[in-house]
Write a protein that holds these residues in place. Sequence first.
Motif, PDB file in Angstrom:
ATOM      1  N   GLN A   1      39.635  14.729 -40.458  1.00  6.75           N
ATOM      2  CA  GLN A   1      38.557  15.578 -40.952  1.00  6.75           C
ATOM      3  C   GLN A   1      37.301  15.405 -40.109  1.00  6.75           C
ATOM      4  OE1 GLN A   1      38.146  14.405 -45.035  1.00  6.75           O
ATOM      5  NE2 GLN A   1      39.847  15.666 -45.729  1.00  6.75           N
ATOM      6  N   LYS A   2      37.016  14.164 -39.723  1.00  2.00           N
ATOM      7  CA  LYS A   2      35.834  13.899 -38.901  1.00  2.00           C
ATOM      8  C   LYS A   2      35.968  14.595 -37.546  1.00  2.00           C
ATOM      9  CE  LYS A   2      33.081  10.244 -36.884  1.00  2.00           C
ATOM     10  NZ  LYS A   2      33.016   8.855 -36.490  1.00  2.00           N
ATOM     11  N   ASN A   3      37.147  14.504 -36.937  1.00  2.00           N
ATOM     12  CA  ASN A   3      37.381  15.163 -35.653  1.00  2.00           C
ATOM     13  C   ASN A   3      37.268  16.678 -35.788  1.00  2.00           C
ATOM     14  OD1 ASN A   3      37.786  12.703 -34.435  1.00  2.00           O
ATOM     15  ND2 ASN A   3      40.006  12.784 -34.626  1.00  2.00           N
ATOM     16  N   TYR A   4      37.772  17.222 -36.896  1.00  2.00           N
ATOM     17  CA  TYR A   4      37.666  18.666 -37.134  1.00  2.00           C
ATOM     18  C   TYR A   4      36.204  19.081 -37.239  1.00  2.00           C
ATOM     19  CZ  TYR A   4      37.610  23.140 -39.470  1.00  2.00           C
ATOM     20  OH  TYR A   4      37.342  24.447 -39.792  1.00  2.00           O
ATOM     21  N   ARG A   5      35.437  18.341 -38.010  1.00  2.00           N
ATOM     22  CA  ARG A   5      34.012  18.691 -38.179  1.00  2.00           C
ATOM     23  C   ARG A   5      33.261  18.618 -36.848  1.00  2.00           C
ATOM     24  NH1 ARG A   5      34.412  15.473 -43.224  1.00  2.00           N
ATOM     25  NH2 ARG A   5      34.631  17.002 -44.881  1.00  2.00           N
ATOM     26  N   THR A   6      33.606  17.624 -36.033  1.00  2.00           N
ATOM     27  CA  THR A   6      32.974  17.498 -34.716  1.00  2.00           C
ATOM     28  C   THR A   6      33.340  18.692 -33.836  1.00  2.00           C
ATOM     29  OG1 THR A   6      33.055  15.093 -34.893  1.00  2.00           O
ATOM     30  CG2 THR A   6      32.750  16.020 -32.694  1.00  2.00           C
ATOM     31  N   ALA A   7      34.605  19.079 -33.848  1.00  2.00           N
ATOM     32  CA  ALA A   7      35.059  20.211 -33.030  1.00  2.00           C
ATOM     33  C   ALA A   7      34.500  21.538 -33.546  1.00  2.00           C
ATOM     34  CB  ALA A   7      36.583  20.261 -32.999  1.00  2.00           C
ATOM     35  N   ALA A   8      34.338  21.653 -34.855  1.00  2.00           N
ATOM     36  CA  ALA A   8      33.866  22.906 -35.454  1.00  2.00           C
ATOM     37  C   ALA A   8      32.347  23.057 -35.381  1.00  2.00           C
ATOM     38  CB  ALA A   8      34.316  22.998 -36.903  1.00  2.00           C
ATOM     39  N   ALA A   9      31.622  21.981 -35.126  1.00  2.00           N
ATOM     40  CA  ALA A   9      30.152  22.022 -35.145  1.00  2.00           C
ATOM     41  C   ALA A   9      29.555  23.091 -34.216  1.00  2.00           C
ATOM     42  CB  ALA A   9      29.585  20.645 -34.833  1.00  2.00           C
ATOM     43  N   PRO A  10      29.986  23.213 -32.953  1.00  2.00           N
ATOM     44  CA  PRO A  10      29.401  24.249 -32.101  1.00  2.00           C
ATOM     45  C   PRO A  10      29.692  25.670 -32.611  1.00  2.00           C
ATOM     46  CG  PRO A  10      30.680  22.702 -30.771  1.00  2.00           C
ATOM     47  CD  PRO A  10      30.922  22.372 -32.206  1.00  2.00           C
TER      48      PRO A  10
ATOM     49  N   ILE B   1      30.180  26.490 -35.793  1.00  2.00           N
ATOM     50  CA  ILE B   1      29.335  26.681 -36.979  1.00  2.00           C
ATOM     51  C   ILE B   1      27.911  27.009 -36.565  1.00  2.00           C
ATOM     52  CG2 ILE B   1      28.301  25.497 -38.959  1.00  2.00           C
ATOM     53  CD1 ILE B   1      30.932  23.962 -39.258  1.00  2.00           C
ATOM     54  N   LYS B   2      27.441  26.336 -35.522  1.00  2.00           N
ATOM     55  CA  LYS B   2      26.072  26.587 -35.027  1.00  2.00           C
ATOM     56  C   LYS B   2      25.941  28.038 -34.548  1.00  2.00           C
ATOM     57  CE  LYS B   2      22.687  24.753 -31.790  1.00  2.00           C
ATOM     58  NZ  LYS B   2      22.428  23.766 -30.740  1.00  2.00           N
ATOM     59  N   LEU B   3      26.923  28.499 -33.790  1.00  2.00           N
ATOM     60  CA  LEU B   3      26.909  29.878 -33.297  1.00  2.00           C
ATOM     61  C   LEU B   3      27.009  30.868 -34.453  1.00  2.00           C
ATOM     62  CD1 LEU B   3      26.871  31.917 -30.988  1.00  2.00           C
ATOM     63  CD2 LEU B   3      29.322  31.529 -30.701  1.00  2.00           C
ATOM     64  N   LEU B   4      27.883  30.593 -35.406  1.00  2.00           N
ATOM     65  CA  LEU B   4      28.045  31.480 -36.559  1.00  2.00           C
ATOM     66  C   LEU B   4      26.755  31.536 -37.386  1.00  2.00           C
ATOM     67  CD1 LEU B   4      29.874  33.307 -38.259  1.00  2.00           C
ATOM     68  CD2 LEU B   4      30.565  31.270 -39.525  1.00  2.00           C
TER      69      LEU B   4
END
Length: 139
Positions: free
Chosen positions: A26-35, A37-40
């Motif tokens: 989950q931590k790795n997913y959140r790290t990968a999804a952060a950019p 999410i920022k763009l969205l």
Amino acid sequence: MLVIGLLLAFAALFTLATINASFPRQKNYRTAAAPVIKLLTSEMHLVSAGEYPFSLITEAEIYELYPYLNEKQQILLTEAYDLYTEALTSTANIRHRGEEHPSSMIDFPKGFIITNPQEVLKKMEPLRQVLAGEWGVFL
């Protein structure tokens, strides 16, 4: 009585081991999804202001998140992305800024506005929820 106690202890250990094993993923997913999410978030802010965003999330950015998800989550992410693309391609009523605010002196080559931002945001929201890991909303 002793047998029940031992079974409960083993069940508790198994549950804790299972939960702890999913935390790094989950931590790795959140790290990968952060950019993404920022763009969205940036895009949603523009849409809420009635502006059309020009740097859209790509399918490749979505596929980069697949290794961190199980098959059901991958399907949900794909469905949410499809709604997102539908929101910005067919749901959004787009007009050129020059049509809404004519000016003889200023040209807005990339000046497009969205006349139905709430409808577009409603279709973009599932992608935000999935990227944030709010799977319970869709399951």
